[in-house]
Enzyme design. Sequence first.
Site, PDB file in Angstrom:
ATOM      1  N   HIS A   1       0.929  -1.322   0.171  1.00 23.15           N
ATOM      2  CA  HIS A   1      -0.009  -0.093   0.055  1.00 23.15           C
ATOM      3  C   HIS A   1       0.757   1.359   0.042  1.00 23.15           C
ATOM      4  O   HIS A   1       0.684   1.882  -0.777  1.00 23.15           O
ATOM      5  CB  HIS A   1      -0.911  -0.045   0.940  1.00 23.15           C
ATOM      6  CG  HIS A   1      -1.663   1.495   1.499  1.00 23.15           C
ATOM      7  ND1 HIS A   1      -2.639   1.786   0.655  1.00 23.15           N
ATOM      8  CD2 HIS A   1      -1.437   2.016   2.523  1.00 23.15           C
ATOM      9  CE1 HIS A   1      -2.913   3.068   1.431  1.00 23.15           C
ATOM     10  NE2 HIS A   1      -2.561   3.156   2.190  1.00 23.15           N
TER      11      HIS A   1
ATOM     12  N   HIS B   1       3.493   7.114   5.326  1.00 28.19           N
ATOM     13  CA  HIS B   1       2.450   8.069   5.540  1.00 28.19           C
ATOM     14  C   HIS B   1       1.619   7.377   6.558  1.00 28.19           C
ATOM     15  O   HIS B   1       0.949   7.916   7.347  1.00 28.19           O
ATOM     16  CB  HIS B   1       1.390   8.432   4.354  1.00 28.19           C
ATOM     17  CG  HIS B   1       0.680   7.245   3.903  1.00 28.19           C
ATOM     18  ND1 HIS B   1       1.020   6.485   2.997  1.00 28.19           N
ATOM     19  CD2 HIS B   1      -0.777   6.849   4.442  1.00 28.19           C
ATOM     20  CE1 HIS B   1       0.192   5.467   2.744  1.00 28.19           C
ATOM     21  NE2 HIS B   1      -1.064   5.780   3.738  1.00 28.19           N
TER      22      HIS B   1
ATOM     23  N   GLU C   1       0.787   6.429  12.490  1.00 31.27           N
ATOM     24  CA  GLU C   1      -0.713   5.846  12.555  1.00 31.27           C
ATOM     25  C   GLU C   1      -0.584   4.394  13.158  1.00 31.27           C
ATOM     26  O   GLU C   1      -1.364   4.001  14.052  1.00 31.27           O
ATOM     27  CB  GLU C   1      -1.565   6.416  11.676  1.00 31.27           C
ATOM     28  CG  GLU C   1      -3.029   5.536  11.484  1.00 31.27           C
ATOM     29  CD  GLU C   1      -4.045   6.472  12.264  1.00 31.27           C
ATOM     30  OE1 GLU C   1      -3.467   7.584  12.624  1.00 31.27           O
ATOM     31  OE2 GLU C   1      -5.253   6.011  12.057  1.00 31.27           O
ATOM     32  N   ASP C   2       0.232   3.649  12.361  1.00 30.00           N
ATOM     33  CA  ASP C   2      -0.206   2.183  12.353  1.00 30.00           C
ATOM     34  C   ASP C   2       1.143   1.372  13.005  1.00 30.00           C
ATOM     35  O   ASP C   2       0.892   0.496  13.220  1.00 30.00           O
ATOM     36  CB  ASP C   2      -0.321   1.839  11.057  1.00 30.00           C
ATOM     37  CG  ASP C   2      -1.687   2.024  10.539  1.00 30.00           C
ATOM     38  OD1 ASP C   2      -2.656   2.537  11.281  1.00 30.00           O
ATOM     39  OD2 ASP C   2      -2.005   1.872   9.300  1.00 30.00           O
TER      40      ASP C   2
ATOM     41  N   ASP D   1      -3.334   8.389  -0.988  1.00 32.68           N
ATOM     42  CA  ASP D   1      -3.713   7.351  -0.040  1.00 32.68           C
ATOM     43  C   ASP D   1      -5.285   6.616  -0.359  1.00 32.68           C
ATOM     44  O   ASP D   1      -5.456   5.421  -0.479  1.00 32.68           O
ATOM     45  CB  ASP D   1      -3.525   7.915   1.460  1.00 32.68           C
ATOM     46  CG  ASP D   1      -4.166   6.936   2.218  1.00 32.68           C
ATOM     47  OD1 ASP D   1      -3.626   5.753   2.166  1.00 32.68           O
ATOM     48  OD2 ASP D   1      -4.766   7.371   3.285  1.00 32.68           O
TER      49      ASP D   1
ATOM     50  N   ASP E   1     -23.940  13.615 -25.021  1.00 34.78           N
ATOM     51  CA  ASP E   1     -22.827  13.129 -24.623  1.00 34.78           C
ATOM     52  C   ASP E   1     -21.552  13.637 -25.741  1.00 34.78           C
ATOM     53  O   ASP E   1     -21.470  12.656 -26.706  1.00 34.78           O
ATOM     54  CB  ASP E   1     -22.342  11.780 -24.264  1.00 34.78           C
ATOM     55  CG  ASP E   1     -21.027  11.422 -23.997  1.00 34.78           C
ATOM     56  OD1 ASP E   1     -20.288  12.198 -23.457  1.00 34.78           O
ATOM     57  OD2 ASP E   1     -20.861  10.255 -24.284  1.00 34.78           O
TER      58      ASP E   1
HETATM   59 MN    MN Z   1      -2.644   4.658   4.208  1.00 39.89          MN
END
Ligand code: MN
Length: 480
Positions: free
Chosen positions: A46, A70, A74-75, A137, A257
């Site tokens: 990811h 990133h 957090e993780d 993200d 369209d």
């Molecule tokens: Mn993420």
Amino acid sequence: MELDDLLKKFHEYSTQDTTVLEYAWNYSKEAHSDQKRASGEIYFVHCVAVADILVDYKMDQETIAAGLLHDVLEDTKITHDTFRKEFGEEIYELVAGVTKIETLKFSSRDEAQAENWRKMILATAKDIRVIVIKLADRLHNMRTLKFLTREKQLEIGHETISLYAPLAQRLGIFQLKSELEDLSFKFLFPDEYQSLLAKVQLRYVMREKLLENFKTGLEKHLAGTQVPCRVLSRAKNLYSIYRKMLRQEKPFEEIQDALGVRIITDSVINCYALLGTVHSVFKPVAGSFTDYIAVPKMNLYQSLHTSVMADSGEVIEIQIRTEDMHRTSEYGIAAHWRYKMGEKGADKHLDEKLNWLRQWMEWLQDLSSPREFIESFKTDLELDQIFIFTPKGDVKSLPVDATPLDFAYTIHTDIGNSCIGAKVNNKMVRIDHALKSGDMCEIITRKNSAPKKDWLTTVKTAGARSHIRKYLREHGQLQD
Ligand code: MN
């Protein structure tokens, strides 16, 4: 994707040294080594995917490194202090900014609330790159949404379409906006999505030939001018067609369209030259010409727009622009970022153009509902606002230095009148505490408690002050 692939792609547009980027790669891989995604892949996949999207948008090394990292704050167990020491202030601020947005839980389905959220994300991010990372993200999470439960898909899809797609639009990153919208559409309304996709593909097959013929003819005429240029077909945004159907209350078959092509060339003067060629060969549709080069849109979008009649009798929309304008229209302000960092080709007017905050605020007002507009008008400068959460996750906007007491009165007069204290981010504070954007504030009340005279100097908002005055006057504690 391996590190070498990422570096190779990066060096196609940048000469920046990549020591930090390489370090970030290994650091993130190690930090997430014991985690897996819902898809069963290792978590690091990811992080790489997010970095890859950022390279697509030609971001600078610091942003891509922050993309790799990133989710570290957090993780994983890595602390803010350790991270700052490892990567320095700039990358730390980027990752901390993304982490802060990550912790926000958007739950409301109310459009006015969504608007406040978008404003708050913009105001708290400080650095535009934080939002670009957050959008990358979200894009990867949307691309892999099928691995989550139906409930999660709906929640994330809703959040994406009400918060992140409009943010991408405001930043002028249309390619990202379209993909976010179409992915949300696919999960939120799977039946409508599939049926529209089939119809669009069918129509596309039928009309592809027509467009190809037009393109070939056009290219022949353009080649005769000796002006360097290329002709592109335009991509479809399913969700925007769907919205058009809802708005016009018409089935797909009745939606116009328009067929369209883009001509990309090297300079502004050649845009006008090619326009001349196009108009001399194909009959323009009256009133269809718009010059967004001389008068750019607020989000920096520039192009010449015209519609002409093809030999087959179909109307074809044509957009003519330079490579630079093309990049801006696809990538928005993300495209400008690296120039701001002082690489070659720097636009000397850019700093002026990229007065981010001011411009955001203009766009926000541009797109707000009238009620929102009037509200923001009342509070002088938008920059003087802070955004505070209720424990339920609603957002209230207040002036800078507003206190919990002001906040209490924005919830309800009775809550204000019986306020005896507050918790900010779960810590007890005094009622004259200065709130900061992003704080979560919980008001503590006591029955039969009442406003005091000195509250009049504590509060910062006229609304709170008038409620306090009214109470004191009614209880004989204040003479006019
Ligand atoms: Mn993420």
